[in-house]
Every structure is written in C-alpha cells, then in structure tokens.
Design a protein around this motif. Structure first.
Motif, PDB file in Angstrom:
ATOM      1  N   THR A 194      29.552  32.691 -10.083  1.00 18.63           N
ATOM      2  CA  THR A 194      28.852  31.550 -10.492  1.00 18.63           C
ATOM      3  C   THR A 194      28.894  30.987 -11.837  1.00 18.63           C
ATOM      4  O   THR A 194      29.486  31.652 -12.728  1.00 18.63           O
ATOM      5  CB  THR A 194      27.263  33.132 -10.537  1.00 18.63           C
ATOM      6  OG1 THR A 194      27.675  34.323 -11.745  1.00 18.63           O
ATOM      7  CG2 THR A 194      27.648  34.469  -9.281  1.00 18.63           C
ATOM      8  N   VAL A 195      27.163  30.314 -12.113  1.00 21.06           N
ATOM      9  CA  VAL A 195      27.385  29.931 -13.322  1.00 21.06           C
ATOM     10  C   VAL A 195      27.640  30.327 -14.602  1.00 21.06           C
ATOM     11  O   VAL A 195      27.845  31.083 -14.904  1.00 21.06           O
ATOM     12  CB  VAL A 195      26.167  29.335 -13.516  1.00 21.06           C
ATOM     13  CG1 VAL A 195      25.970  28.338 -14.896  1.00 21.06           C
ATOM     14  CG2 VAL A 195      26.423  27.954 -12.482  1.00 21.06           C
ATOM     15  N   GLN A 198      30.943  32.450 -15.808  1.00 20.08           N
ATOM     16  CA  GLN A 198      31.512  31.017 -16.740  1.00 20.08           C
ATOM     17  C   GLN A 198      31.450  31.240 -18.076  1.00 20.08           C
ATOM     18  O   GLN A 198      32.846  31.009 -18.996  1.00 20.08           O
ATOM     19  CB  GLN A 198      31.170  29.778 -16.583  1.00 20.08           C
ATOM     20  CG  GLN A 198      31.279  29.238 -15.180  1.00 20.08           C
ATOM     21  CD  GLN A 198      30.922  28.051 -15.241  1.00 20.08           C
ATOM     22  OE1 GLN A 198      30.334  27.824 -13.727  1.00 20.08           O
ATOM     23  NE2 GLN A 198      31.051  26.786 -15.718  1.00 20.08           N
ATOM     24  N   SER A 231      21.658  29.588 -16.618  1.00 24.06           N
ATOM     25  CA  SER A 231      22.405  31.056 -15.512  1.00 24.06           C
ATOM     26  C   SER A 231      21.440  30.282 -13.765  1.00 24.06           C
ATOM     27  O   SER A 231      22.230  30.639 -13.457  1.00 24.06           O
ATOM     28  CB  SER A 231      22.645  32.347 -15.637  1.00 24.06           C
ATOM     29  OG  SER A 231      23.330  31.787 -16.763  1.00 24.06           O
ATOM     30  N   GLY A 239      20.104  28.250 -12.838  1.00 24.48           N
ATOM     31  CA  GLY A 239      20.408  26.876 -13.032  1.00 24.48           C
ATOM     32  C   GLY A 239      18.179  26.050 -13.051  1.00 24.48           C
ATOM     33  O   GLY A 239      18.667  24.862 -12.920  1.00 24.48           O
ATOM     34  N   GLN A 243      31.874  24.451 -20.299  1.00 28.11           N
ATOM     35  CA  GLN A 243      31.348  23.380 -19.814  1.00 28.11           C
ATOM     36  C   GLN A 243      31.917  22.015 -20.983  1.00 28.11           C
ATOM     37  O   GLN A 243      30.882  22.233 -21.788  1.00 28.11           O
ATOM     38  CB  GLN A 243      29.651  22.931 -18.976  1.00 28.11           C
ATOM     39  CG  GLN A 243      30.271  24.615 -18.125  1.00 28.11           C
ATOM     40  CD  GLN A 243      29.943  22.936 -17.054  1.00 28.11           C
ATOM     41  OE1 GLN A 243      31.003  22.934 -16.790  1.00 28.11           O
ATOM     42  NE2 GLN A 243      29.593  23.305 -15.971  1.00 28.11           N
ATOM     43  N   GLY A 290      30.427  18.690 -12.198  1.00 30.12           N
ATOM     44  CA  GLY A 290      29.518  20.100 -12.114  1.00 30.12           C
ATOM     45  C   GLY A 290      29.542  20.581 -13.882  1.00 30.12           C
ATOM     46  O   GLY A 290      29.921  21.459 -13.742  1.00 30.12           O
ATOM     47  N   ARG A 314      18.804  19.148  -6.345  1.00 33.36           N
ATOM     48  CA  ARG A 314      19.573  18.334  -7.763  1.00 33.36           C
ATOM     49  C   ARG A 314      20.361  17.058  -7.214  1.00 33.36           C
ATOM     50  O   ARG A 314      21.439  17.083  -6.759  1.00 33.36           O
ATOM     51  CB  ARG A 314      20.216  19.913  -7.151  1.00 33.36           C
ATOM     52  CG  ARG A 314      20.215  20.855  -8.482  1.00 33.36           C
ATOM     53  CD  ARG A 314      20.184  20.209 -10.164  1.00 33.36           C
ATOM     54  NE  ARG A 314      20.228  21.046 -10.773  1.00 33.36           N
ATOM     55  CZ  ARG A 314      19.216  21.319 -12.074  1.00 33.36           C
ATOM     56  NH1 ARG A 314      17.916  21.172 -11.807  1.00 33.36           N
ATOM     57  NH2 ARG A 314      19.242  22.439 -12.679  1.00 33.36           N
ATOM     58  N   THR A 351      24.263  14.925  -4.828  1.00 31.24           N
ATOM     59  CA  THR A 351      24.088  16.444  -5.027  1.00 31.24           C
ATOM     60  C   THR A 351      25.388  16.830  -6.076  1.00 31.24           C
ATOM     61  O   THR A 351      26.527  17.004  -5.580  1.00 31.24           O
ATOM     62  CB  THR A 351      24.059  17.198  -3.623  1.00 31.24           C
ATOM     63  OG1 THR A 351      23.545  16.145  -2.659  1.00 31.24           O
ATOM     64  CG2 THR A 351      23.984  18.771  -3.743  1.00 31.24           C
ATOM     65  N   LYS A 401      27.701  19.098  -8.345  1.00 33.39           N
ATOM     66  CA  LYS A 401      28.537  19.826  -8.004  1.00 33.39           C
ATOM     67  C   LYS A 401      28.118  21.545  -8.477  1.00 33.39           C
ATOM     68  O   LYS A 401      27.316  21.168  -9.662  1.00 33.39           O
ATOM     69  CB  LYS A 401      29.637  19.309  -8.461  1.00 33.39           C
ATOM     70  CG  LYS A 401      31.296  20.468  -8.014  1.00 33.39           C
ATOM     71  CD  LYS A 401      31.827  19.475  -8.118  1.00 33.39           C
ATOM     72  CE  LYS A 401      33.382  20.384  -7.905  1.00 33.39           C
ATOM     73  NZ  LYS A 401      34.507  19.923  -8.466  1.00 33.39           N
ATOM     74  N   HIS A 402      28.458  22.520  -8.123  1.00 31.93           N
ATOM     75  CA  HIS A 402      28.215  23.615  -8.453  1.00 31.93           C
ATOM     76  C   HIS A 402      28.544  23.879 -10.761  1.00 31.93           C
ATOM     77  O   HIS A 402      30.133  22.854 -10.856  1.00 31.93           O
ATOM     78  CB  HIS A 402      29.351  24.918  -8.154  1.00 31.93           C
ATOM     79  CG  HIS A 402      28.841  26.006  -8.592  1.00 31.93           C
ATOM     80  ND1 HIS A 402      27.654  26.723  -8.299  1.00 31.93           N
ATOM     81  CD2 HIS A 402      29.655  26.671  -9.488  1.00 31.93           C
ATOM     82  CE1 HIS A 402      27.923  27.943  -9.361  1.00 31.93           C
ATOM     83  NE2 HIS A 402      29.600  27.751  -9.717  1.00 31.93           N
ATOM     84  N   GLY A 403      27.463  24.677 -10.956  1.00 33.20           N
ATOM     85  CA  GLY A 403      27.615  24.352 -12.678  1.00 33.20           C
ATOM     86  C   GLY A 403      27.379  23.302 -13.156  1.00 33.20           C
ATOM     87  O   GLY A 403      27.204  23.547 -14.397  1.00 33.20           O
TER      88      GLY A 403
END
Length: 291
Positions: A2-3, A6, A50, A52, A78, A123, A150, A162, A164-166
């Motif tokens: 998950t974000v 990180q 976190s 989103g 990031q 991401g 997104r 679309t 990317k995750h993150g």
C-alpha cells in the motif's frame, strides 16, 4: 504494497497513534526541509494521500506550501513531477508534446511526455503549484485524473492512461492573489484542503537555523521578531503578503551572513514591494530591531 506502507516505520506508527502532541514528528520530517506548525496538519496530509485522496495546500505566498509538498514526497519516498500554473498553461504543458526525431536516417514524430503523463505512468507524486492561476477552461482536462477514475485520454496520442499504483496529487493555492481566479466547485470538491499558516516563534527559529546561512543566534532571534511584525502588518492590511514571505525572510538571513541586516532586509524584502509607504514601514521595522 500500500501507499501507506511506503512511509518510514516511525511515521506509520505516529500516524496510527494520531497523537498531535508527539514531538517525534519534528525529528522525522526535518530532513524534508519543512516542519509544519502543528503535527495535525502532517497527520491529515499523510492520511489523505495514503487513502488516494488529493491534497490542496491553501495559504499565503511564501508560507511554505511547496516545502510541505516536498516533505510529503520525501516521507513517501516518492519523486515528484511539477506543474507551474499560469495563464499560459495548456494541454501540452500538462500532458506533453509531439516533436520531430530521428531513428537512424528516418525522421519520425515522437511524443515527449509532460508532468501529468510522467507522474501517472511512473506512479509518483504530481505537484500543481498555484492551481488557481490557470485558465478555468484548462484544468477540466485533468478532472478524470483527480477523481476515483485516475484516468485520462491523452489528446495528442489518444492513449488512455491509468495512473500506476503510488500516484498522488498535491496542489497549492494562493487565494485572492493578483492573477488568480476562484476554483470551480467541481475541481475544489476533488481535494482535501489543508490550511498552511506562516511559521512563527520557535518553529521559524529552527527553520532559519537549519535552512539559512546565518549562524548568529541573536541575529536569528531578531529576524524571528521581524517576521512576527511583518505578519501582523499583513493581517492589519498595512503590507501585502509578499512582505511576510518566509522565502524572502530566508534570503534576508542568507545575505545577513555577509552584509548588514538592514541592507539585507532592503534587498530581500522591502525593495520587492510596489508602494513607497510599504517600503518605509519595512525600513522602520528593520531600524527598530537592528538599530
């Protein structure tokens, strides 16, 4: 992953505890160059990202909004792509542009991705600075980027992108500033809003100690007092917001490591102001404090 995962373990634990009075926050975020006036701001920004959600940092010019965004980027480990909004902002500034390139001897059309495209595909974070400086007809292009979808269709390549995750979005706004326009409700509703006040007192002192070239404790203390006077004058309508900019104050501190403080204040703060009465007021404040 998950974000939230990180984040450094220490930050994750502090956010879970949700203790606004925990002094450990300051030590953990100092490496990002900005310590928020209260831990609640940091907890809420981290929590929103976190989940989103998009975060809108609202505050006067020079209050540290960009530094706060950079701190959040560092905490999430990031990188961050930047959009600097202006009346000239267009789709190419956001998405990228086509250009001619060569593959051997053959000439081809190549697409150079812009900050929105890069952030979504990699991401990473996207930072939109002074979002209310852009023309109202430009920003709706990224409405789909800022909601649950997104997703965006690149108008230059027809590619559906679309995120990317993150991927996360942080924007900044200076309300009532020259050249700005009110955000429309559809855009504003896509953000969680966090007010960023000017740093003052001990927090400002620590920032000047850590970020400026000035080493003299007594002089730093006088600059903290000057900042308080400037902020009060802005609140009373005697000075424009530019006069109380933390960025300008840091410039004045840096110059003061080499030249007399009153001269540094004139160069970094007073001479940026448009009206003579404002310049005179800043000179008077500097004379009172620095003799």
């Amino acid at each position: 992953m998950t974000v939230f995962a990180q984040l450094p373990e220490g930050i994750r634990q502090l956010v879970k505890e949700n203790r606004q009075d925990n002094p450990a926050f300051s030590d953990l975020v100092r490496g990002g160059g900005y310590v928020p006036p209260d831990n609640e701001m940091l907890i809420d920004a981290i929590t929103a990202l976190s989940m989103g959600k998009n975060v809108l940092l609202k505050g006067p010019t020079g209050s540290g909004k960009t530094r706060f965004a950079e701190t959040l980027s560092n905490l999430f480990n990031q990188s961050m792509f930047n959009v600097n909004c202006s009346v000239d902002l267009d789709a190419e500034s956001l998405m990228g542009f086509k250009t001619l390139a060569y593959e051997g001897d053959k000439q081809v059309i190549e697409f150079v991705p812009g900050p929105v495209t890069n952030a979504m595909k990699n991401g990473t974070f996207l930072y939109i600075d002074e979002i209310n400086m852009a023309k109202p007809e430009t920003l709706p292009l990224i409405n789909g980027v800022l909601d649950y979808r997104r997703t965006i269709t690149n108008p230059f390549t027809e590619e559906i992108i679309t995120a990317k995750h993150g991927f996360g979005v942080v924007a900044a706004i200076n309300e009532g500033y020259v050249g700005t326009v009110p955000l429309n409700e559809a855009l504003k509703n896509r953000f969680v809003v966090i007010d960023i006040p000017y740093l003052q007192g001990e927090q400002l002192k620590r920032l000047l100690q850590n970020e400026s070239r000035l080493n003299d404790e007594n002089t730093i203390g006088l600059f903290v007092r000057l900042s308080g006077d400037l902020i009060q004058a802005v609140a009373q309508g005697k000075l424009s917001e530019d006069a109380a900019s933390i960025r300008a104050l840091l410039d004045a501190c840096d110059l003061s490591s080499m030249v007399p403080p009153k001269r540094a204040i004139r160069r970094a703060i007073a001479d940026k102001l448009d009206e003579d009465r404002e310049k005179t007021l800043v000179h008077t404040m500097a004379e009172t404090l620095f003799g």
